[in-house]
Design a protein around this motif. Structure first.
Motif, PDB file in Angstrom:
ATOM      1  N   CYS A   1      44.382  30.089  46.080  1.00  0.00           N
ATOM      2  CA  CYS A   1      44.719  31.272  46.869  1.00  0.00           C
ATOM      3  C   CYS A   1      43.718  32.404  46.644  1.00  0.00           C
ATOM      4  O   CYS A   1      43.706  33.368  47.404  1.00  0.00           O
ATOM      5  N   CYS A   2      42.870  32.304  45.652  1.00  0.00           N
ATOM      6  CA  CYS A   2      41.901  33.361  45.382  1.00  0.00           C
ATOM      7  C   CYS A   2      40.651  33.226  46.257  1.00  0.00           C
ATOM      8  O   CYS A   2      39.638  33.877  46.018  1.00  0.00           O
ATOM      9  N   GLN A   3      40.734  32.356  47.274  1.00  0.00           N
ATOM     10  CA  GLN A   3      39.673  32.290  48.284  1.00  0.00           C
ATOM     11  C   GLN A   3      40.120  32.951  49.574  1.00  0.00           C
ATOM     12  O   GLN A   3      39.348  33.038  50.527  1.00  0.00           O
TER      13      GLN A   3
ATOM     14  N   GLU B   1      41.347  36.025  52.083  1.00  0.00           N
ATOM     15  CA  GLU B   1      41.002  37.440  52.186  1.00  0.00           C
ATOM     16  C   GLU B   1      42.198  38.259  51.691  1.00  0.00           C
ATOM     17  O   GLU B   1      43.328  38.016  52.098  1.00  0.00           O
ATOM     18  N   VAL B   2      41.925  39.180  50.798  1.00  0.00           N
ATOM     19  CA  VAL B   2      42.986  40.012  50.228  1.00  0.00           C
ATOM     20  C   VAL B   2      42.740  41.467  50.614  1.00  0.00           C
ATOM     21  O   VAL B   2      41.766  42.081  50.178  1.00  0.00           O
ATOM     22  N   MET B   3      43.601  41.994  51.458  1.00  0.00           N
ATOM     23  CA  MET B   3      43.482  43.404  51.845  1.00  0.00           C
ATOM     24  C   MET B   3      44.107  44.288  50.772  1.00  0.00           C
ATOM     25  O   MET B   3      45.120  43.923  50.168  1.00  0.00           O
TER      26      MET B   3
ATOM     27  N   VAL C   1      39.009  45.424  51.143  1.00  0.00           N
ATOM     28  CA  VAL C   1      39.420  44.059  50.782  1.00  0.00           C
ATOM     29  C   VAL C   1      38.806  43.712  49.429  1.00  0.00           C
ATOM     30  O   VAL C   1      37.855  44.357  48.981  1.00  0.00           O
ATOM     31  N   MET C   2      39.319  42.675  48.807  1.00  0.00           N
ATOM     32  CA  MET C   2      38.690  42.185  47.574  1.00  0.00           C
ATOM     33  C   MET C   2      37.352  41.547  47.936  1.00  0.00           C
ATOM     34  O   MET C   2      37.250  40.803  48.915  1.00  0.00           O
ATOM     35  N   LEU C   3      36.341  41.873  47.167  1.00  0.00           N
ATOM     36  CA  LEU C   3      35.013  41.296  47.369  1.00  0.00           C
ATOM     37  C   LEU C   3      35.063  39.800  47.069  1.00  0.00           C
ATOM     38  O   LEU C   3      35.632  39.380  46.065  1.00  0.00           O
TER      39      LEU C   3
ATOM     40  N   TRP D   1      35.163  32.540  46.557  1.00  0.00           N
ATOM     41  CA  TRP D   1      36.178  33.003  45.607  1.00  0.00           C
ATOM     42  C   TRP D   1      36.061  34.506  45.354  1.00  0.00           C
ATOM     43  O   TRP D   1      34.954  35.079  45.402  1.00  0.00           O
ATOM     44  N   CYS D   2      37.202  35.076  45.066  1.00  0.00           N
ATOM     45  CA  CYS D   2      37.284  36.497  44.752  1.00  0.00           C
ATOM     46  C   CYS D   2      36.376  36.832  43.564  1.00  0.00           C
ATOM     47  O   CYS D   2      36.311  36.076  42.578  1.00  0.00           O
ATOM     48  N   ALA D   3      35.704  37.966  43.672  1.00  0.00           N
ATOM     49  CA  ALA D   3      34.775  38.375  42.612  1.00  0.00           C
ATOM     50  C   ALA D   3      35.491  38.672  41.302  1.00  0.00           C
ATOM     51  O   ALA D   3      34.864  38.672  40.235  1.00  0.00           O
ATOM     52  N   ALA D   4      36.794  38.908  41.373  1.00  0.00           N
ATOM     53  CA  ALA D   4      37.536  39.230  40.146  1.00  0.00           C
ATOM     54  C   ALA D   4      38.062  37.982  39.436  1.00  0.00           C
ATOM     55  O   ALA D   4      38.710  38.087  38.400  1.00  0.00           O
ATOM     56  N   LEU D   5      37.762  36.818  39.990  1.00  0.00           N
ATOM     57  CA  LEU D   5      38.238  35.589  39.358  1.00  0.00           C
ATOM     58  C   LEU D   5      37.327  35.215  38.194  1.00  0.00           C
ATOM     59  O   LEU D   5      36.109  35.154  38.349  1.00  0.00           O
ATOM     60  N   ASP D   6      37.924  34.996  37.040  1.00  0.00           N
ATOM     61  CA  ASP D   6      37.155  34.556  35.874  1.00  0.00           C
ATOM     62  C   ASP D   6      36.840  33.072  36.049  1.00  0.00           C
ATOM     63  O   ASP D   6      37.746  32.245  36.110  1.00  0.00           O
TER      64      ASP D   6
ATOM     65  N   ARG E   1      41.224  32.206  36.098  1.00  0.00           N
ATOM     66  CA  ARG E   1      42.346  33.145  36.117  1.00  0.00           C
ATOM     67  C   ARG E   1      41.860  34.503  36.578  1.00  0.00           C
ATOM     68  O   ARG E   1      40.666  34.804  36.479  1.00  0.00           O
ATOM     69  N   CYS E   2      42.793  35.306  37.023  1.00  0.00           N
ATOM     70  CA  CYS E   2      42.453  36.642  37.487  1.00  0.00           C
ATOM     71  C   CYS E   2      42.029  37.510  36.299  1.00  0.00           C
ATOM     72  O   CYS E   2      42.763  37.613  35.323  1.00  0.00           O
ATOM     73  N   SER E   3      40.839  38.119  36.415  1.00  0.00           N
ATOM     74  CA  SER E   3      40.345  38.936  35.300  1.00  0.00           C
ATOM     75  C   SER E   3      40.907  40.358  35.348  1.00  0.00           C
ATOM     76  O   SER E   3      40.675  41.141  34.438  1.00  0.00           O
ATOM     77  N   ILE E   4      41.612  40.680  36.439  1.00  0.00           N
ATOM     78  CA  ILE E   4      42.187  42.038  36.561  1.00  0.00           C
ATOM     79  C   ILE E   4      43.689  41.930  36.822  1.00  0.00           C
ATOM     80  O   ILE E   4      44.242  42.661  37.639  1.00  0.00           O
ATOM     81  N   TYR E   5      44.305  40.993  36.143  1.00  0.00           N
ATOM     82  CA  TYR E   5      45.713  40.665  36.415  1.00  0.00           C
ATOM     83  C   TYR E   5      46.608  41.907  36.484  1.00  0.00           C
ATOM     84  O   TYR E   5      47.426  42.040  37.378  1.00  0.00           O
TER      85      TYR E   5
ATOM     86  N   GLN F   1      45.845  44.873  37.215  1.00  0.00           N
ATOM     87  CA  GLN F   1      45.476  45.760  38.345  1.00  0.00           C
ATOM     88  C   GLN F   1      45.395  45.002  39.669  1.00  0.00           C
ATOM     89  O   GLN F   1      44.906  45.548  40.654  1.00  0.00           O
ATOM     90  N   ARG F   2      45.821  43.766  39.705  1.00  0.00           N
ATOM     91  CA  ARG F   2      45.623  42.962  40.916  1.00  0.00           C
ATOM     92  C   ARG F   2      46.345  43.583  42.118  1.00  0.00           C
ATOM     93  O   ARG F   2      47.376  44.250  41.955  1.00  0.00           O
ATOM     94  N   PRO F   3      45.802  43.331  43.317  1.00  0.00           N
ATOM     95  CA  PRO F   3      46.384  43.930  44.519  1.00  0.00           C
ATOM     96  C   PRO F   3      47.812  43.467  44.778  1.00  0.00           C
ATOM     97  O   PRO F   3      48.233  42.405  44.311  1.00  0.00           O
ATOM     98  N   LEU F   4      48.502  44.243  45.565  1.00  0.00           N
ATOM     99  CA  LEU F   4      49.895  43.937  45.908  1.00  0.00           C
ATOM    100  C   LEU F   4      50.015  42.552  46.537  1.00  0.00           C
ATOM    101  O   LEU F   4      50.933  41.790  46.224  1.00  0.00           O
ATOM    102  N   ILE F   5      49.093  42.221  47.433  1.00  0.00           N
ATOM    103  CA  ILE F   5      49.158  40.928  48.119  1.00  0.00           C
ATOM    104  C   ILE F   5      49.098  39.782  47.120  1.00  0.00           C
ATOM    105  O   ILE F   5      49.802  38.783  47.269  1.00  0.00           O
ATOM    106  N   CYS F   6      48.293  39.926  46.097  1.00  0.00           N
ATOM    107  CA  CYS F   6      48.213  38.879  45.065  1.00  0.00           C
ATOM    108  C   CYS F   6      49.523  38.799  44.295  1.00  0.00           C
ATOM    109  O   CYS F   6      49.962  37.716  43.904  1.00  0.00           O
ATOM    110  N   ARG F   7      50.138  39.946  44.065  1.00  0.00           N
ATOM    111  CA  ARG F   7      51.417  39.960  43.326  1.00  0.00           C
ATOM    112  C   ARG F   7      52.498  39.256  44.116  1.00  0.00           C
ATOM    113  O   ARG F   7      53.414  38.644  43.557  1.00  0.00           O
TER     114      ARG F   7
HETATM  115  S1  SF4 Z   1      42.467  39.880  42.496  1.00  0.00           S
HETATM  116 FE1  SF4 Z   1      42.929  38.262  41.063  1.00  0.00          FE
HETATM  117  S2  SF4 Z   1      44.734  37.210  41.895  1.00  0.00           S
HETATM  118 FE2  SF4 Z   1      43.827  38.442  43.539  1.00  0.00          FE
HETATM  119  S3  SF4 Z   1      42.459  37.062  44.647  1.00  0.00           S
HETATM  120 FE3  SF4 Z   1      41.256  38.119  43.086  1.00  0.00          FE
HETATM  121  S4  SF4 Z   1      41.265  36.792  41.293  1.00  0.00           S
HETATM  122 FE4  SF4 Z   1      42.914  36.127  42.663  1.00  0.00          FE
END
Ligand code: SF4
Ligand code: SF4
Length: 109
Positions: free
Chosen positions: A31-33, A35-37, A58-60, A66-71, A76-80, A82-88
Motif C-alpha cells: 500500500c506504500c506505492q 498515492e497518499v494525499m 502528496v507523499m513524495l 514507493w513512498c520516500a518515507a518507507l524504510d 516499514r514506515c520511517s515516520i510512523y 507522523q504518518r498521514p491520515l490516509i495511511c492511518r
Molecule cells: S507515510 Fe509511511 S505508511 Fe504512508 S505510504 Fe509512506 S511509508 Fe507508507
C-alpha cells in the motif's frame, strides 16, 4: 446441550489470502506505492512532501513507486508517528489491502 469445547474451530482467511494470513509483516509494503494525499497536518517532514498536478500535497514517491518515507531495509514506515491520515485509515486485511497485495503478487510472478 452442546459442549462448546468440542465444537471444531475453523480459522477463516480473508478473501485472497491464500494459505498465509494477511499481515503487514508478510507484505512488501504494497500500500506504500499508492498515492497518499495529505489532507490533515500530522507532522510529515517537508522532505517527504510533493505536490501533485492539481497543487495538492502528496507523499513524495521515488522512481520505483514507493513512498520516500518507507524504510527500505525493514519495509516499514520511517515516520510512523507522523504518518498521514490516509495511511492511518488504510486497514490491514481490508478489501483495498487485499487488492494491493494481489497486484504486487502478479508483478513478482
Ligand atoms: S507515510 Fe509511511 S505508511 Fe504512508 S505510504 Fe509512506 S511509508 Fe507508507
Ligand atoms: S496494510 Fe495491507 S497492503 Fe499495506 S503493508 Fe499492510 S498488509 Fe501490506
Amino acid at each position: 446441550m452442546t459442549d462448546s469445547a468440542h465444537i471444531p474451530v475453523t480459522q477463516l482467511q480473508p478473501p485472497g489470502a491464500d494459505s498465509e494470513a494477511v499481515a503487514c509483516s508478510n507484505c512488501a509494503a504494497c500500500c506504500c506505492q499508492l498515492e497518499v494525499m495529505l489532507i490533515t497536518e500530522t507532522g510529515v517532514p517537508e522532505r517527504y512532501i510533493s505536490t501533485d498536478d492539481w497543487g495538492g500535497e502528496v507523499m513524495l514517491r521515488l522512481d520505483d513507486g514507493w513512498c520516500a518515507a518507507l524504510d527500505r531495509d525493514s519495509m516499514r514506515c520511517s515516520i510512523y508517528e507522523q504518518r498521514p491520515l490516509i495511511c492511518r485509515e488504510f486497514e490491514m486485511a481490508s478489501p483495498e489491502c487485499i487488492e494491493e497485495r494481489r497486484g504486487m503478487a502478479t508483478i513478482y510472478r
